[in-house]
Write a protein that holds these residues in place. Structure first.
Motif, PDB file in Angstrom:
ATOM      1  N   PHE A  46      36.606  31.557  31.978  1.00 39.40           N
ATOM      2  CA  PHE A  46      37.352  32.480  32.829  1.00 39.40           C
ATOM      3  C   PHE A  46      36.621  32.712  34.152  1.00 39.40           C
ATOM      4  CE2 PHE A  46      38.470  37.111  33.730  1.00 39.40           C
ATOM      5  CZ  PHE A  46      39.680  36.789  34.341  1.00 39.40           C
ATOM      6  N   VAL A  47      35.302  32.863  34.081  1.00 37.21           N
ATOM      7  CA  VAL A  47      34.506  33.035  35.301  1.00 37.21           C
ATOM      8  C   VAL A  47      34.635  31.788  36.180  1.00 37.21           C
ATOM      9  CG1 VAL A  47      32.161  33.290  36.214  1.00 37.21           C
ATOM     10  CG2 VAL A  47      32.904  34.678  34.275  1.00 37.21           C
ATOM     11  N   GLY A  48      34.676  30.610  35.542  1.00 35.70           N
ATOM     12  CA  GLY A  48      34.884  29.374  36.295  1.00 35.70           C
ATOM     13  C   GLY A  48      36.248  29.349  36.974  1.00 35.70           C
ATOM     14  N   ALA A  49      37.259  29.845  36.268  1.00 32.38           N
ATOM     15  CA  ALA A  49      38.614  29.907  36.836  1.00 32.38           C
ATOM     16  C   ALA A  49      38.655  30.862  38.024  1.00 32.38           C
ATOM     17  CB  ALA A  49      39.608  30.342  35.762  1.00 32.38           C
TER      18      ALA A  49
ATOM     19  N   ALA B 145      39.722  30.043  41.897  1.00 29.15           N
ATOM     20  CA  ALA B 145      40.731  30.864  42.574  1.00 29.15           C
ATOM     21  C   ALA B 145      40.134  31.648  43.745  1.00 29.15           C
ATOM     22  CB  ALA B 145      41.354  31.836  41.570  1.00 29.15           C
ATOM     23  N   GLN B 146      38.826  31.461  43.995  1.00 23.47           N
ATOM     24  CA  GLN B 146      38.114  32.164  45.070  1.00 23.47           C
ATOM     25  C   GLN B 146      38.311  33.681  44.949  1.00 23.47           C
ATOM     26  OE1 GLN B 146      39.621  30.209  48.627  1.00 23.47           O
ATOM     27  NE2 GLN B 146      37.889  28.779  48.590  1.00 23.47           N
ATOM     28  N   SER B 147      38.110  34.155  43.736  1.00 26.52           N
ATOM     29  CA  SER B 147      38.248  35.579  43.440  1.00 26.52           C
ATOM     30  C   SER B 147      36.972  36.086  42.796  1.00 26.52           C
ATOM     31  CB  SER B 147      39.435  35.819  42.496  1.00 26.52           C
ATOM     32  OG  SER B 147      39.483  37.157  42.064  1.00 26.52           O
ATOM     33  N   ASN B 148      36.642  37.333  43.071  1.00 28.07           N
ATOM     34  CA  ASN B 148      35.434  37.908  42.473  1.00 28.07           C
ATOM     35  C   ASN B 148      35.745  39.064  41.524  1.00 28.07           C
ATOM     36  OD1 ASN B 148      36.252  39.810  44.304  1.00 28.07           O
ATOM     37  ND2 ASN B 148      34.274  40.019  45.333  1.00 28.07           N
ATOM     38  N   LYS B 149      37.042  39.218  41.177  1.00 24.08           N
ATOM     39  CA  LYS B 149      37.433  40.296  40.274  1.00 24.08           C
ATOM     40  C   LYS B 149      38.280  39.738  39.143  1.00 24.08           C
ATOM     41  CE  LYS B 149      37.686  43.819  43.924  1.00 24.08           C
ATOM     42  NZ  LYS B 149      38.593  44.756  44.633  1.00 24.08           N
ATOM     43  N   GLY B 150      37.851  40.021  37.926  1.00 25.42           N
ATOM     44  CA  GLY B 150      38.612  39.542  36.779  1.00 25.42           C
ATOM     45  C   GLY B 150      38.640  40.545  35.647  1.00 25.42           C
ATOM     46  N   VAL B 151      39.750  40.551  34.916  1.00 26.11           N
ATOM     47  CA  VAL B 151      39.891  41.390  33.733  1.00 26.11           C
ATOM     48  C   VAL B 151      40.294  40.482  32.574  1.00 26.11           C
ATOM     49  CG1 VAL B 151      41.038  43.361  32.670  1.00 26.11           C
ATOM     50  CG2 VAL B 151      40.631  43.348  35.137  1.00 26.11           C
TER      51      VAL B 151
ATOM     52  N   GLY C 231      25.566  37.843  41.217  1.00 23.71           N
ATOM     53  CA  GLY C 231      26.418  37.584  42.355  1.00 23.71           C
ATOM     54  C   GLY C 231      27.467  38.660  42.525  1.00 23.71           C
ATOM     55  N   ASN C 232      28.542  38.288  43.195  1.00 22.09           N
ATOM     56  CA  ASN C 232      29.579  39.257  43.526  1.00 22.09           C
ATOM     57  C   ASN C 232      30.710  39.302  42.505  1.00 22.09           C
ATOM     58  OD1 ASN C 232      28.302  39.996  45.969  1.00 22.09           O
ATOM     59  ND2 ASN C 232      29.157  38.168  46.978  1.00 22.09           N
ATOM     60  N   THR C 233      30.647  38.476  41.477  1.00 21.56           N
ATOM     61  CA  THR C 233      31.729  38.415  40.494  1.00 21.56           C
ATOM     62  C   THR C 233      31.631  39.569  39.502  1.00 21.56           C
ATOM     63  OG1 THR C 233      31.837  36.008  40.644  1.00 21.56           O
ATOM     64  CG2 THR C 233      32.848  37.019  38.713  1.00 21.56           C
ATOM     65  N   THR C 234      32.744  40.276  39.334  1.00 20.56           N
ATOM     66  CA  THR C 234      32.817  41.371  38.374  1.00 20.56           C
ATOM     67  C   THR C 234      33.905  41.063  37.352  1.00 20.56           C
ATOM     68  OG1 THR C 234      32.129  43.002  40.020  1.00 20.56           O
ATOM     69  CG2 THR C 234      33.242  43.833  38.048  1.00 20.56           C
ATOM     70  N   VAL C 235      33.530  41.080  36.083  1.00 21.83           N
ATOM     71  CA  VAL C 235      34.489  40.852  35.004  1.00 21.83           C
ATOM     72  C   VAL C 235      34.496  42.067  34.086  1.00 21.83           C
ATOM     73  CG1 VAL C 235      35.075  39.451  32.978  1.00 21.83           C
ATOM     74  CG2 VAL C 235      34.270  38.343  35.072  1.00 21.83           C
TER      75      VAL C 235
END
Length: 308
Positions: A230-233, A237-243, A263-267
């Motif tokens: 999911f983090v790879g996806a 998608a050039q997104s740093n926010k995921g649920v 980094g800047n990615t928040t899940v």
């Protein structure tokens, strides 16, 4: 004869299903009323609040406990049928043993594992030493937990596509997307790239929350590898926010992976119990059945009056 308690109804309800039929909750009313020789007044007696029939409610709790003990299945909303385990119990075990088994299985559900947050439903015990207020709050929490169980069971009876639509609606209900028109989007399954839904945070769509939804059985954990994909996806998608939302729970490895993301990615991870709580709290697909108002004395008002 007085209205039987819910635990006194369990064996009789189980026996009614012994022929393999599927019954609605209301189908239990007449045969159980006849068995316990209840009058029409007793069958129709309501709680003092005037909201809900006592006998009907106790049948519902009896069936819920049998279902939590895995002796009954719910093939659909409001439907009950006995399973192979329930039939085996009826054939080879005494009523006393079955009742003790149900109590034991329900008590086990209290022990929710803190590590994996398995969304089993917690039923709290009410003892005679509890104050009236404690009993009230405990009863409320038990009712709430029972509804959580019903929410998850209902979701598991829906399609994966319906679940994806549900979680998008839920995030919108929680305020994500704000006033943006058509802020929620369910992606096409054939080409979703590991993203099941998207919430647009602004009109032009510069800010986006990407969603992955897994409608898993309650005993199947979401693994670390699935979170990594999911983090790879999100990166694609050039997104740093995921649920990541599931009906089940997350493995220890999955939880640790998210905690150590750099980094800047928040899940954000939402397991089954949290999902049911959000659906309940934000009223998605829910109706208010009853409102109870409890008052206490205003000490400032009474203290301002002269004492004798």
């Amino acid at each position: 004869m007085s209205i039987p308690k819910y635990d006194e109804l369990r064996m009789s309800a189980l026996k009614l299903l012994a022929d393999g039929r599927t019954m609605k909750l209301k189908d239990f009313l007449d045969p159980l009323a006849q068995e316990f020789k209840l009058t029409d007044e007793e069958v129709n007696e309501m709680y003092p609040s005037g909201n809900g029939h006592i006998f009907y409610d106790r049948i519902s709790w009896a069936l819920s406990y049998l279902n939590m003990a895995s002796l009954l299945d719910k093939p659909g909303r409001g439907l009950y049928t006995i399973n192979s385990k329930g039939l085996e119990m009826l054939k080879n075990k005494t009523p006393e043993y079955i009742n003790q088994f149900v109590d034991h299985e329900v008590a086990k559900r209290d022990k929710i594992k803190k590590v994996n947050k398995n969304p089993e439903i917690k039923i709290l015990d009410i003892n005679e030493r509890s104050t009236p207020q404690e009993k009230l709050y405990t009863s409320f929490n038990n009712i709430r937990s029972s509804i959580y169980d019903e929410i998850l069971s209902t979701i598991l009876g829906k399609t994966p596509a319906a679940f994806e639509k549900l979680v998008v609606l839920l995030l919108q209900k929680m305020g994500y997307g704000g006033e943006v028109k058509n802020s929620g989007l369910v992606t096409k399954q054939s080409n979703d790239g590991g993203i099941d839904g998207i919430i647009k945070e602004d009109i032009l769509g510069f800010g986006r929350i990407n969603i992955q939804a897994k409608r898993y059985r309650l005993d199947i954990a979401v693994s670390r590898e699935e979170i990594q994909r999911f983090v790879g996806a999100l990166a694609v998608a050039q997104s740093n926010k995921g649920v990541f939302i599931t009906t089940s729970y997350f493995s220890k490895g999955a939880l640790e992976y998210v905690e150590n993301l750099y980094g800047n990615t928040t899940v954000v991870l939402i397991d089954g119990k949290e999902l049911a709580a959000y659906i309940y709290d934000y009223g998605l697909g829910m109706q208010v059945e009853q409102t109870i108002e409890i008052k206490k004395m205003d000490t400032d008002f009474w203290d301002s009056m002269a004492d004798q």
